[in-house]
Design a protein around this motif. Sequence first.
Motif, PDB file in Angstrom:
ATOM      1  N   ILE A 234       0.880  -1.259   0.021  1.00 42.39           N
ATOM      2  CA  ILE A 234      -0.059  -0.092   0.033  1.00 42.39           C
ATOM      3  C   ILE A 234       0.740   1.339   0.183  1.00 42.39           C
ATOM      4  CG2 ILE A 234      -2.050  -1.214   1.050  1.00 42.39           C
ATOM      5  CD1 ILE A 234      -1.066   0.592   3.808  1.00 42.39           C
ATOM      6  N   ALA A 235       2.167   1.119   0.071  1.00 41.05           N
ATOM      7  CA  ALA A 235       3.269   2.375   0.173  1.00 41.05           C
ATOM      8  C   ALA A 235       4.413   1.818  -0.457  1.00 41.05           C
ATOM      9  CB  ALA A 235       3.245   2.746   1.620  1.00 41.05           C
ATOM     10  N   GLY A 236       5.319   2.807  -0.762  1.00 44.23           N
ATOM     11  CA  GLY A 236       6.691   2.429  -1.346  1.00 44.23           C
ATOM     12  C   GLY A 236       7.453   2.451   0.115  1.00 44.23           C
ATOM     13  N   ALA A 237       8.756   2.231  -0.255  1.00 46.47           N
ATOM     14  CA  ALA A 237       9.765   2.068   0.840  1.00 46.47           C
ATOM     15  C   ALA A 237       9.599   3.010   1.898  1.00 46.47           C
ATOM     16  CB  ALA A 237      11.282   1.871   0.136  1.00 46.47           C
ATOM     17  N   GLY A 238       9.878   2.752   3.144  1.00 48.73           N
ATOM     18  CA  GLY A 238       9.893   3.845   3.955  1.00 48.73           C
ATOM     19  C   GLY A 238       8.552   4.798   4.094  1.00 48.73           C
TER      20      GLY A 238
ATOM     21  N   GLY B 181      -2.660   4.157   7.589  1.00 52.54           N
ATOM     22  CA  GLY B 181      -1.686   3.376   6.679  1.00 52.54           C
ATOM     23  C   GLY B 181      -1.924   2.108   7.179  1.00 52.54           C
ATOM     24  N   ALA B 182      -0.629   1.448   7.032  1.00 50.23           N
ATOM     25  CA  ALA B 182      -0.533  -0.249   7.225  1.00 50.23           C
ATOM     26  C   ALA B 182      -0.776  -0.627   8.611  1.00 50.23           C
ATOM     27  CB  ALA B 182       0.833  -0.603   6.743  1.00 50.23           C
ATOM     28  N   ARG B 183      -0.247   0.037   9.441  1.00 48.07           N
ATOM     29  CA  ARG B 183      -0.498  -0.058  10.876  1.00 48.07           C
ATOM     30  C   ARG B 183      -1.879  -0.150  11.353  1.00 48.07           C
ATOM     31  NH1 ARG B 183       2.854   2.334  16.012  1.00 48.07           N
ATOM     32  NH2 ARG B 183       1.857   1.181  17.821  1.00 48.07           N
ATOM     33  N   VAL B 184      -2.613   0.757  10.947  1.00 50.58           N
ATOM     34  CA  VAL B 184      -3.720   1.215  11.233  1.00 50.58           C
ATOM     35  C   VAL B 184      -4.702  -0.075  10.681  1.00 50.58           C
ATOM     36  CG1 VAL B 184      -5.930   2.726  10.984  1.00 50.58           C
ATOM     37  CG2 VAL B 184      -3.551   3.437  11.735  1.00 50.58           C
ATOM     38  N   ILE B 185      -4.521  -0.339   9.435  1.00 54.19           N
ATOM     39  CA  ILE B 185      -5.088  -1.294   8.560  1.00 54.19           C
ATOM     40  C   ILE B 185      -4.901  -2.715   9.446  1.00 54.19           C
ATOM     41  CG2 ILE B 185      -5.454  -2.863   6.683  1.00 54.19           C
ATOM     42  CD1 ILE B 185      -4.674  -0.223   4.904  1.00 54.19           C
ATOM     43  N   GLN B 186      -3.765  -3.021   9.832  1.00 51.27           N
ATOM     44  CA  GLN B 186      -3.708  -4.207  10.497  1.00 51.27           C
ATOM     45  C   GLN B 186      -4.371  -4.264  11.786  1.00 51.27           C
ATOM     46  OE1 GLN B 186       0.499  -5.890  12.402  1.00 51.27           O
ATOM     47  NE2 GLN B 186       0.448  -6.218  10.441  1.00 51.27           N
ATOM     48  N   SER B 187      -4.200  -3.043  12.506  1.00 51.13           N
ATOM     49  CA  SER B 187      -4.940  -3.171  13.986  1.00 51.13           C
ATOM     50  C   SER B 187      -6.409  -3.191  13.629  1.00 51.13           C
ATOM     51  CB  SER B 187      -4.568  -1.662  14.557  1.00 51.13           C
ATOM     52  OG  SER B 187      -3.277  -1.338  14.654  1.00 51.13           O
TER      53      SER B 187
ATOM     54  N   GLY C 175       8.394  -2.299  -0.673  1.00 48.76           N
ATOM     55  CA  GLY C 175       7.074  -1.738  -0.501  1.00 48.76           C
ATOM     56  C   GLY C 175       6.472  -2.062   0.817  1.00 48.76           C
ATOM     57  N   ILE C 176       5.706  -1.429   1.281  1.00 49.64           N
ATOM     58  CA  ILE C 176       5.161  -1.430   2.642  1.00 49.64           C
ATOM     59  C   ILE C 176       3.723  -2.229   2.530  1.00 49.64           C
ATOM     60  CG2 ILE C 176       4.135  -0.312   4.955  1.00 49.64           C
ATOM     61  CD1 ILE C 176       7.292  -0.397   4.450  1.00 49.64           C
ATOM     62  N   GLY C 177       3.456  -3.425   3.072  1.00 48.78           N
ATOM     63  CA  GLY C 177       2.330  -4.243   3.200  1.00 48.78           C
ATOM     64  C   GLY C 177       1.440  -4.279   4.625  1.00 48.78           C
ATOM     65  N   TYR C 178       0.337  -4.649   4.586  1.00 46.32           N
ATOM     66  CA  TYR C 178      -0.275  -4.600   5.917  1.00 46.32           C
ATOM     67  C   TYR C 178      -0.613  -6.126   6.416  1.00 46.32           C
ATOM     68  CZ  TYR C 178      -4.055  -6.061   2.784  1.00 46.32           C
ATOM     69  OH  TYR C 178      -4.722  -6.688   1.977  1.00 46.32           O
ATOM     70  N   GLY C 179       0.089  -6.986   5.663  1.00 47.15           N
ATOM     71  CA  GLY C 179      -0.315  -8.468   6.400  1.00 47.15           C
ATOM     72  C   GLY C 179       0.727  -9.047   7.157  1.00 47.15           C
ATOM     73  N   ASP C 180       1.838  -8.426   7.419  1.00 43.85           N
ATOM     74  CA  ASP C 180       2.839  -8.896   8.233  1.00 43.85           C
ATOM     75  C   ASP C 180       2.412  -9.046   9.509  1.00 43.85           C
ATOM     76  OD1 ASP C 180       4.745  -9.244   5.830  1.00 43.85           O
ATOM     77  OD2 ASP C 180       5.908  -7.350   6.411  1.00 43.85           O
ATOM     78  N   GLY C 181       2.457 -10.421  10.089  1.00 43.95           N
ATOM     79  CA  GLY C 181       2.284 -10.581  11.753  1.00 43.95           C
ATOM     80  C   GLY C 181       0.312 -10.514  11.819  1.00 43.95           C
ATOM     81  N   LEU C 182      -0.170 -10.409  10.873  1.00 48.01           N
ATOM     82  CA  LEU C 182      -1.591 -10.415  10.924  1.00 48.01           C
ATOM     83  C   LEU C 182      -2.368 -12.073  10.922  1.00 48.01           C
ATOM     84  CD1 LEU C 182      -4.286  -8.772  10.690  1.00 48.01           C
ATOM     85  CD2 LEU C 182      -4.189  -8.820   7.980  1.00 48.01           C
ATOM     86  N   GLY C 183      -2.899 -12.040  11.990  1.00 46.63           N
ATOM     87  CA  GLY C 183      -3.468 -13.548  12.145  1.00 46.63           C
ATOM     88  C   GLY C 183      -4.591 -13.712  11.180  1.00 46.63           C
TER      89      GLY C 183
END
Length: 290
Positions: free
Chosen positions: A52-56, A225-231, A257-265
């Motif tokens: 959902i986002a680029g590097a950093g 962003g990614a952390r909010v989506i995952q939360s 790139g930045i995703g939202y699935g890492d660590g998502l159960g």
Amino acid sequence: MSVLPPALLASVLGTLPADVRPGTAPLTHLVSPDSTRPYVTLTFAQSIDAKIAGAGGKQLILSGEESMKMTHWMRTMHDGILIGIGTAMNDNPQLNVRHLPFPVQNTHFQHYHHPRPLILDPHLRLSPTCKLVINAAKSAGVAPWVISARPPKIDGFFANEDDGERLQQWEARRDVLQAAGVTVILVEPETIHPDLPPVTLNLPLPAVLRTLREKGIRSIMVEGGARVIQSFLSTASGRLVDALIVTTAPVLVGRDGIGYGDGLGQVSGTRYLTTELLGRDTVVGLKFAQ
């Protein structure tokens, strides 16, 4: 140019009454099954490889013109639009509906309903000169609300030498934001035990949503962003999402790139509703079982 929202939004979220012009009012029938929180629509654009986002955290324009307009129609349907401070700082978004058809009379801000910008910002890092604040000062946007947590003043064994200075700095940033027209809303940070100080200033989403509902926000659109989506998707947070609308663009971002699935159960309880092709993008709508 279409003057109506895409059919997918009607299938997932519904429509306004026939006598109300599209985009001019939020959908009052969006009611959470939990009366203590707003109805939550989680939406975002991703690449084929789920970035959902680029590097950093660099902003990527993934949505094409048609799906971008859909997102702006969706914004008019909610009371508030919520993002994290990382997205606010990296993207400096406006969170308005400028891509909708230009009204015959008045400006976009006068014609369309604009949701209240809601920023998760525990440390009050939002710039008082960001676009959200400047647009509101020019009467071209809705003034943002920042959800934060006051650093605790800790005495005794758990006290640190810099606690007092940290609190003073937070209060100074609060005063600057409030002077710029921002409303700062406080929630209690996460704690391990009521008798212990908070280990971080992370904002517990159930408390955030409960506070927003108490302040009259009946529906919110969460954009990242990614952390909010995952939360929001995390089962640890409980069932906090009512509808999910995901746009997939035909691009590959790659491993940086930045995703939202890492660590998502495992995310269970979704019910597929519809898929629509908007220009080059594929948009999928789902709901969560109540």
